[in-house]
Design an enzyme around this catalytic site. Sequence first.
Site, PDB file in Angstrom:
ATOM      1  N   GLU A   1       0.712  -1.260   0.249  1.00 35.65           N
ATOM      2  CA  GLU A   1      -0.040  -0.171  -0.484  1.00 35.65           C
ATOM      3  C   GLU A   1       0.987   1.798   0.292  1.00 35.65           C
ATOM      4  O   GLU A   1       1.764   1.332   1.044  1.00 35.65           O
ATOM      5  CB  GLU A   1      -1.213  -0.346   1.639  1.00 35.65           C
ATOM      6  CG  GLU A   1      -1.891   1.510   1.545  1.00 35.65           C
ATOM      7  CD  GLU A   1      -2.535   1.447   0.748  1.00 35.65           C
ATOM      8  OE1 GLU A   1      -2.569   3.167   0.064  1.00 35.65           O
ATOM      9  OE2 GLU A   1      -2.973   1.347  -0.222  1.00 35.65           O
TER      10      GLU A   1
ATOM     11  N   TYR B   1      -0.087   5.785   4.290  1.00 35.62           N
ATOM     12  CA  TYR B   1      -0.260   4.928   5.657  1.00 35.62           C
ATOM     13  C   TYR B   1      -0.967   5.164   5.685  1.00 35.62           C
ATOM     14  O   TYR B   1      -1.760   4.237   7.234  1.00 35.62           O
ATOM     15  CB  TYR B   1       0.873   5.499   6.255  1.00 35.62           C
ATOM     16  CG  TYR B   1       2.550   5.561   6.379  1.00 35.62           C
ATOM     17  CD1 TYR B   1       2.770   4.850   6.454  1.00 35.62           C
ATOM     18  CD2 TYR B   1       3.122   7.200   5.736  1.00 35.62           C
ATOM     19  CE1 TYR B   1       4.241   5.228   6.526  1.00 35.62           C
ATOM     20  CE2 TYR B   1       4.375   6.345   5.434  1.00 35.62           C
ATOM     21  CZ  TYR B   1       4.926   5.022   6.020  1.00 35.62           C
ATOM     22  OH  TYR B   1       6.192   5.542   5.682  1.00 35.62           O
TER      23      TYR B   1
ATOM     24  N   ARG C   1     -12.622   8.416 -13.916  1.00 37.37           N
ATOM     25  CA  ARG C   1     -11.957   7.690 -13.148  1.00 37.37           C
ATOM     26  C   ARG C   1     -11.672   7.733 -14.571  1.00 37.37           C
ATOM     27  O   ARG C   1     -11.907   6.700 -15.183  1.00 37.37           O
ATOM     28  CB  ARG C   1     -12.335   7.711 -11.812  1.00 37.37           C
ATOM     29  CG  ARG C   1     -13.013   8.182 -10.656  1.00 37.37           C
ATOM     30  CD  ARG C   1     -12.957   7.550 -10.006  1.00 37.37           C
ATOM     31  NE  ARG C   1     -12.296   7.040  -8.811  1.00 37.37           N
ATOM     32  CZ  ARG C   1     -11.630   8.349  -8.546  1.00 37.37           C
ATOM     33  NH1 ARG C   1     -11.669   9.573  -8.142  1.00 37.37           N
ATOM     34  NH2 ARG C   1      -9.775   7.672  -7.216  1.00 37.37           N
TER      35      ARG C   1
ATOM     36  N   ALA D   1     -17.027  -0.578  -5.049  1.00 36.17           N
ATOM     37  CA  ALA D   1     -16.794  -1.266  -3.864  1.00 36.17           C
ATOM     38  C   ALA D   1     -16.936  -2.570  -3.463  1.00 36.17           C
ATOM     39  O   ALA D   1     -16.290  -3.319  -3.172  1.00 36.17           O
ATOM     40  CB  ALA D   1     -16.323  -0.395  -2.261  1.00 36.17           C
TER      41      ALA D   1
ATOM     42  N   HIS E   1     -46.039  -3.002   7.039  1.00 33.55           N
ATOM     43  CA  HIS E   1     -46.754  -1.399   6.569  1.00 33.55           C
ATOM     44  C   HIS E   1     -46.710  -0.600   8.781  1.00 33.55           C
ATOM     45  O   HIS E   1     -46.920  -0.902   9.158  1.00 33.55           O
ATOM     46  CB  HIS E   1     -48.177  -2.412   6.287  1.00 33.55           C
ATOM     47  CG  HIS E   1     -49.044  -0.893   6.807  1.00 33.55           C
ATOM     48  ND1 HIS E   1     -48.950  -0.189   5.150  1.00 33.55           N
ATOM     49  CD2 HIS E   1     -49.902  -0.446   7.148  1.00 33.55           C
ATOM     50  CE1 HIS E   1     -49.538   1.246   5.645  1.00 33.55           C
ATOM     51  NE2 HIS E   1     -50.443   1.160   7.108  1.00 33.55           N
TER      52      HIS E   1
END
Length: 475
Positions: free
Chosen positions: A37, A40, A275, A323, A447
Amino acid sequence: MISKKVDTQVVIIGSGPSGYSAAFRCSDLGLNVVLIEQYYSLGGVCLNVGCIPSKYLLHIAKVIKDVKKLSRIGISFEKLDINLKEIQCNQKKIIESFSSGISNLARKRNVRIIFGYAKFLDANSIFVQGEHDSYVVSFNKIVIATGSLSKKLSYIPYDDIRIWNSSFAVSIPSIPKKLLIIGGGIIGLEMATIYSALGSNVDIIDNSHDILPHLDRDVIDIFKRSVNHDYNIFFNSNVIKIVQEKNGLLVHIAENDNKNKRFELYDIILVAIGRVPNTDMLDISKVGLKTDNNGFIKVNEQFCTNIPNIYAIGDVIGQPMLAHKGTHEGHIVAEVISGKKHYFNPFVIPCVSYTEPEIAWVGITENEARKNNINYEVSSVLWNTLGRAVSSQCSEGVTKLIFDKKTNKIIGGCIVGSNAGELLGEISLAIEMGCDAEDLALTIHAHPTLYESINLSAQIFQGTITDLINKKIKK
C-alpha cells in the site's frame, strides 16, 4: 541502498476493498500474503477519500434537508451554524477507526503490510520503494488492485488551489459561495448534494442530454423535481475556457451546438468527469499486460490477465467502479488462486447514487428491456401513496419494477427516494434467486414501511392490488 528481499506466495497491490478482501481471503485459505500500500492509511480511495467520508457528509446534508422540511409542519430552528473544523475532525475519526480496524484484521491474519510504491521487475517479482526502505518482493501469484484516479481535462489549470477533484472536495476544505461542478454523474450529484446543503450556490455542467442517461427518464424526472431548488443542472454544455482572476475563476461555458455562450464567475471548480485506472507507476508494460483502449487491465472471468500468474480486480479493470463489486472480486480471485474453480458470474450488481433523494437500481431498465426485445411489463408505485413516506415527509419518490411477462420473473428495479439504497437489497436478491411477481406479492411486508412499495408493485403486476386502483380487473 540495498533492497530487502521478501519471498511470498501471494502479493496484493492496493489495500482498498478489492485488495484487502483478496488479501484476507487468501490468508484464510492458508496462503502466505504480502499486501502493498502506497499510503499509510489502509482502505484505499473508498475509505479515505471516497465512499465512507462522503457518506458521512451526505448524512449531514440529509439531516439539514430534513430539518428544513419540518418548517412545513410547524417546526423551525434557528439559523444553521456550521462548525467546519468539528465536521472535519469527526470525519477523520471515522476514517482512522476503520483504517485501524483493517490493520488489526491484517495483523491477526498474519498478512504482512509493506508501505510504498510498487513496480514490476518481471512476472514474478516487484520492486517496492518505501519512505525509508526498498524491497524486492518475489511471489508465485500477484493481484493488482490499485484502483482508480480522478480523470483530468487538458485545459483545466490544476495548479490553482481553487480547482478541486472529488478526493479533495470530500475533505471539505471550505464552503464556497459559488461552486461549479463539471460532470453530472454520481460523484458530481453527490458533491452537489453536500455543498448545496452546507450553503453553497451550486451549478452542475454536463455535456450529455440528461443525468444518468442510462436510467429510465420517468424515475429521473422524479429525482430532478425533488432537487430542483437545491442546485442547477445545465445539460448539453461544456466548459471551453477557465480564466484565473483574483476574485474567482471566470468560466467560459458553451452549449454543445456552440450557439449559446456565456461567462460565469465561480469561487471553486470541482472536476468530476469520471475516473481512470491507477497503473502508471506499476510499469505493467515491462511484463506485457494487455489493457483496453482506456488503459483498464483486461481479465477473464477468474480475473486472470494475459500473464497466467498475474490477476487484477476492482476499478483497475473497469466499469462498474463499485466498492462492493470489488470486494466480491477479491473473494473470487482468492478462491481461484487457492486452486478452486470459481468464476465471477453475478446476475446483477446493485448501484446507488447517495444523493437526497437517493437513486438505486439493479438489473435491467425499461430502456434496456425495450432494446433487447424483451416482453416486459412495468409496475410502479409512487411514494405519495405510501403512509410511511407521507408521514415522514419523503413522499417524492417511486418504486419501479420490471417483470418478464413470459416468466413473470422480476428482471429489474429502480427506486428514487429517501434511503433507496437500503431498500434495493430485496430486489437484488429476488433477481439473483429467480423470484417471480407472486413470490414478492405473497411475502408479507411490514406496514407502514417504505419497502412495502416493492410488495405493492408486485401486487399491481399480479392484478391483486387493493391499496390502489386495480387496472387489471375487467368490469
